[in-house]
Write a protein that holds these residues in place. Structure first.
Motif, mmCIF file in Angstrom:
data_model
loop_
_atom_site.group_PDB
_atom_site.id
_atom_site.type_symbol
_atom_site.label_atom_id
_atom_site.label_comp_id
_atom_site.label_asym_id
_atom_site.label_seq_id
_atom_site.Cartn_x
_atom_site.Cartn_y
_atom_site.Cartn_z
ATOM 1 N N LYS A 13 -50.690 -27.697 -48.364
ATOM 2 C CA LYS A 13 -50.111 -26.344 -48.191
ATOM 3 C C LYS A 13 -49.828 -25.720 -49.560
ATOM 4 C CE LYS A 13 -49.322 -26.311 -43.612
ATOM 5 N NZ LYS A 13 -50.050 -25.399 -42.717
ATOM 6 N N VAL A 184 -45.018 -20.905 -49.137
ATOM 7 C CA VAL A 184 -44.410 -22.226 -48.964
ATOM 8 C C VAL A 184 -43.023 -22.191 -49.607
ATOM 9 C CG1 VAL A 184 -44.565 -24.685 -49.540
ATOM 10 C CG2 VAL A 184 -46.654 -23.410 -49.045
ATOM 11 N N LYS A 205 -39.047 -18.476 -43.616
ATOM 12 C CA LYS A 205 -39.769 -18.914 -42.403
ATOM 13 C C LYS A 205 -40.022 -17.732 -41.471
ATOM 14 C CE LYS A 205 -39.327 -22.702 -39.012
ATOM 15 N NZ LYS A 205 -40.667 -22.741 -38.565
ATOM 16 N N TYR A 210 -44.282 -21.586 -44.807
ATOM 17 C CA TYR A 210 -44.179 -22.973 -44.346
ATOM 18 C C TYR A 210 -42.993 -23.580 -45.098
ATOM 19 C CZ TYR A 210 -45.595 -27.662 -43.022
ATOM 20 O OH TYR A 210 -45.622 -28.933 -42.491
ATOM 21 N N ASP A 226 -40.063 -26.700 -41.044
ATOM 22 C CA ASP A 226 -41.329 -27.171 -40.475
ATOM 23 C C ASP A 226 -41.507 -28.666 -40.688
ATOM 24 O OD1 ASP A 226 -42.623 -24.725 -39.510
ATOM 25 O OD2 ASP A 226 -42.388 -24.085 -41.587
#
Ligand code: OAD
Length: 242
Positions: A13, A184, A205, A210, A226
Motif C-alpha cells: 500500500k 495511507v 479513513k 488505508y 484497516d
C-alpha cells in the motif's frame, strides 16, 4: 492476519501511494528511552500527565510544573532518534512533500532525525512562551523552576499545548489538509485517547485512506483501523520501508 502478511500488505500500500501520513505519539520515542504518558512508566512522582499539563496546574504551582518539564527536558536532551524515526526519514526522502508527520510528541526527535514535513500539534518542549508578552523562543539550556523573560521579566511557560487549550489554527488547518490528501495513514505509538489527535485516523479513513495502526498493544482505536500490527515501532517501521 499474521504480522508477516500484514507488513507485506501494508508495504505494498505504501509503495503504491503518493501521499502518506504518519500520526505519531509517545510510543514512537519509547525505544529512544523517553517514557510514554500512560502505562506503567507513565507516572512522574505521584502525578499523571493530565494533572500537570494544564494551565490550572501552572497557575496553582508553576514551579512544580516546571520541575516536571525540566525533568522531561533533561531526559529528552540525552536521547537520540531510533529506527522508527529513521524509517520516517526514508519515507520522506522517497515521497518528498507527499509524506508528512503529524505528531503529538513535543520531544523534537522527528526533526532531529531529519524529517522536514513535521506538524508538532502539541508544540515543542525546547521552546518557551512568555505568559506576559507572548514571545516564543528556543531555550535548550537548563532552566530554573521560575524562568523569566529576558525582555519583560514575565514568567515563561513551556510552548506546548496543555489540556483544555486549543491547537494552533494554522497547524490544525495543515493537519487536516494532509489527512484529507493521504492515501495511507500510519498511526504509530499512540493510545488514541487524547483529542483531537484521536480522531485524525478517522478523518483520513473517511476520505478513503488505508489506515494502519502500529502499537505494542491494542488501543481504543484498533477496531476502527484497516489493519492493526502489534509490535515495536522501531522494529515494524523499518520493515515497511526497506
Ligand atoms: P500514551 O502514553 O498515551 O500512549 C503511548 C502508546 O504507545 C501506548 O498505546 C503504547 O502501547 C504505545 N507504545 C509504547 N511503546 C511502544 C513501542 N516501542 N512501539 C509502538 N508502540 C509503543 O502517549 P500518547 O498517545 O502520545 O499530551 O499521548 C497523547 C497525549 O497525552 C500526549 O501528547 C500528551 C499526553 O498527555 C499533552 O501533554 C497535551
Amino acid at each position: 492476519m499474521e504480522n508477516k502478511d500484514a507488513i507485506k500488505l501494508l508495504k505494498d500500500k505504501i509503495n503504491q501511494a503518493k501521499n502518506v501520513v504518519v500520526i505519531s505519539g509517545a510510543g514512537i520515542s519509547a525505544e529512544s528511552g523517553i517514557p510514554t504518558f500512560r502505562g506503567k512508566d507513565g507516572l512522574w512522582k505521584k502525578y499523571r500527565a493530565e494533572e500537570l499539563a494544564t494551565n490550572q496546574a501552572f497557575v496553582r504551582d508553576s514551579s512544580l510544573v516546571w520541575e516536571w518539564y525540566n525533568w522531561r527536558r533533561e531526559i529528552i536532551g540525552s536521547k537520540k532518534p531510533n529506527p522508527a524515526h529513521e524509517a520516517c526519514v526514508k519515507l520522506e526522502k522517497k515521497l518528498g512533500k507527499g509524506f508528512s508527520i503529524i505528531t503529538q510528541n513535543v520531544d523534537g526527535l522527528h526533526g532531529l532525525a531529519g524529517n522536514k514535513n513535521v506538524l508538532e500539534i502539541h508544540g515543542n518542549i525546547w521552546r518557551t512562551r512568555c505568559t506576559s508578552c507572548g514571545i516564543v523562543e528556543e531555550h535548550r539550556e537548563k532552566l530554573t523552576t521560575n524562568p523569566r523573560c529576558e525582555k519583560c521579566e514575565g514568567l515563561l511557560r513551556p510552548d506546548v499545548v496543555w489540556f483544555g487549550e486549543s491547537l494552533d489554527e494554522n497547524i490544525l488547518y495543515n493537519t487536516f489538509q494532509k489527512l484529507l490528501e493521504s492515501e495511507v495513514a500510519l498511526v504509530v505509538g499512540t493510545s488514541g485517547v487524547v483529542y483531537p489527535a484521536a480522531q485524525f485516523a478517522d478523518t483520513a479513513k473517511g476520505r478513503g485512506a488505508y489506515v494502519a495502526e502500529i502499537n505494542l498493544e491494542k488501543t481504543a482505536k484498533s477496531s476502527d483501523v484497516d489493519i492493526s500490527i502489534i509490535g515495536k515501532a522501531g522494529e515494524i517501521l523499518p520493515l515497511l520501508v526497506d
